[in-house]
Scaffold this active site. Sequence first.
Site, PDB file in Angstrom:
ATOM      1  N   LYS A  18     -30.746   6.754 -27.543  1.00 30.70           N
ATOM      2  CA  LYS A  18     -31.164   7.935 -26.780  1.00 30.70           C
ATOM      3  C   LYS A  18     -32.684   7.953 -26.621  1.00 30.70           C
ATOM      4  CE  LYS A  18     -27.141  10.553 -28.275  1.00 30.70           C
ATOM      5  NZ  LYS A  18     -26.550  11.284 -29.396  1.00 30.70           N
TER       6      LYS A  18
ATOM      7  N   GLY B  72     -26.801  15.656 -25.914  1.00 36.29           N
ATOM      8  CA  GLY B  72     -25.610  16.449 -25.565  1.00 36.29           C
ATOM      9  C   GLY B  72     -25.882  17.475 -24.487  1.00 36.29           C
TER      10      GLY B  72
ATOM     11  N   ASP C  24     -27.434   5.163 -32.598  1.00 40.72           N
ATOM     12  CA  ASP C  24     -27.177   6.092 -31.479  1.00 40.72           C
ATOM     13  C   ASP C  24     -28.454   6.864 -31.115  1.00 40.72           C
ATOM     14  OD1 ASP C  24     -25.048   7.656 -29.799  1.00 40.72           O
ATOM     15  OD2 ASP C  24     -26.180   9.203 -30.858  1.00 40.72           O
TER      16      ASP C  24
HETATM   17  N1  HSE Z   1     -21.824  10.973 -31.332  1.00 42.41           N
HETATM   18  C1  HSE Z   1     -22.909  11.571 -30.640  1.00 42.41           C
HETATM   19  C2  HSE Z   1     -23.641  12.514 -31.561  1.00 42.41           C
HETATM   20  C3  HSE Z   1     -22.387  12.300 -29.434  1.00 42.41           C
HETATM   21  O1  HSE Z   1     -23.086  12.877 -32.600  1.00 42.41           O
HETATM   22  O2  HSE Z   1     -24.784  12.887 -31.272  1.00 42.41           O
HETATM   23  C4  HSE Z   1     -23.482  12.829 -28.523  1.00 42.41           C
HETATM   24  O3  HSE Z   1     -24.179  11.784 -27.928  1.00 42.41           O
END
Ligand code: HSE
Length: 328
Positions: free
Chosen positions: A204, A133, A200
């Site tokens: 990353k 983020g 997710d």
């Molecule tokens: N959905 C992702 C999170 C958004 O909660 O980290 C940021 O990449």
Amino acid sequence: MPSIKVAILGFGTVGEGVYRILQEKREEIKISTGFTVDVVSILVKDKAKERLPITGANYTDDIQDILGNPEIDVVFEAIVGEEPAYTYLSDAIEKGCHIITANKKMFAKHGPALLKHAEFRDVKVGFEATTAGGVPIIRTVSNLLIGDRIKRIQGILNGTSNFILTKMRDEGFSFKSALSLAQQSGYAEADPADDVNGTDAFRKLMILSTLAFGRQPDWEDVPVVGIDHLESADSNDASKVDLRYRHVADIWEDEKGKLQATVGPVLIGADHPLFNIDGVDNAVIVDTEYLGSLTLVGPGAGMYPTGSAMIADLLHIIRQHEAVLVPN
Ligand code: HSE
Ligand code: NAP
């Protein structure tokens, strides 16, 4: 005053954040860079949706309105999924546009190809918002690589998971109600499955791997576990013995130079640097040959933190590459 013309692909949480910051900080950007930044086109899927009123720009559902506009210098991308995002960004690079993306699902897989293509076309790729983020981990690792060597990166890379774990532990939320609040807050993906099943954070980690080590491990070799099997009772049991669950993504080079990586929940004690990272915050620990260990902490998701990371990419492109930005 010379002007930089930009387009925004996607106008959900992140795209709107980019637009709002560009409007709110218009004067400051002008003063610090010598450029006005004008949003000229915004791509959406459903033009009929009610949206923020905008001035000086058009909503469109036709990518050719953007790719066919020779005035556009920079394309921000904040849509969802690998396609059509990858094709749109490849085409934008081919047209000579700099690109800035938040789309980690697309970038984990296609980032290496986009970077190569951009180098060939002499344009820049900003991808700070794909990972952690608002935490400036991409710029930090890039800077460290100039005179140091990364040995290991580990961290909390999904804001939604960390938010859920915190709410379950501190406020007794159920998994479901904590996830629902993360969705309402704009932290979770439209389909939150990948937030809570570890995918997710894994993506990353792969983006960081390409950056830090110049390659990725075989995806099938990386064990990926989420937090979706945990409940508040698990957090309570851990708290009773002064431990906390954290969802940690970890990558390092072993003694043979092979990349090893894991993604999953771990129980940690108060002496661990990730113990106090709560809510939507992310934290990334970077171990290097010369610097030693560095930890960056900050909001891992949400409209303004993510938008801010993309604007930082834009300012970096403007400052570093004024020569390749031809003012209109
Ligand atoms: N959905 C992702 C999170 C958004 O909660 O980290 C940021 O990449
Ligand atoms: P979102 O709120 O669901 O918004 C997605 C936007 O993309 C919507 O405006 C949607 O159009 C548009 N869109 C989707 N598919 C499209 C297509 N095929 N063509 C044109 N437009 C399309 O998502 P978000 O939370 O802003 O996330 C955007 C991207 O940033 C995702 O890749 C996400 O993983 C990433 N990201 C999100 C965060 C976060 O905190 N939310 C943080 C970092 C990175 P409509 O409005 O017409 O539906």
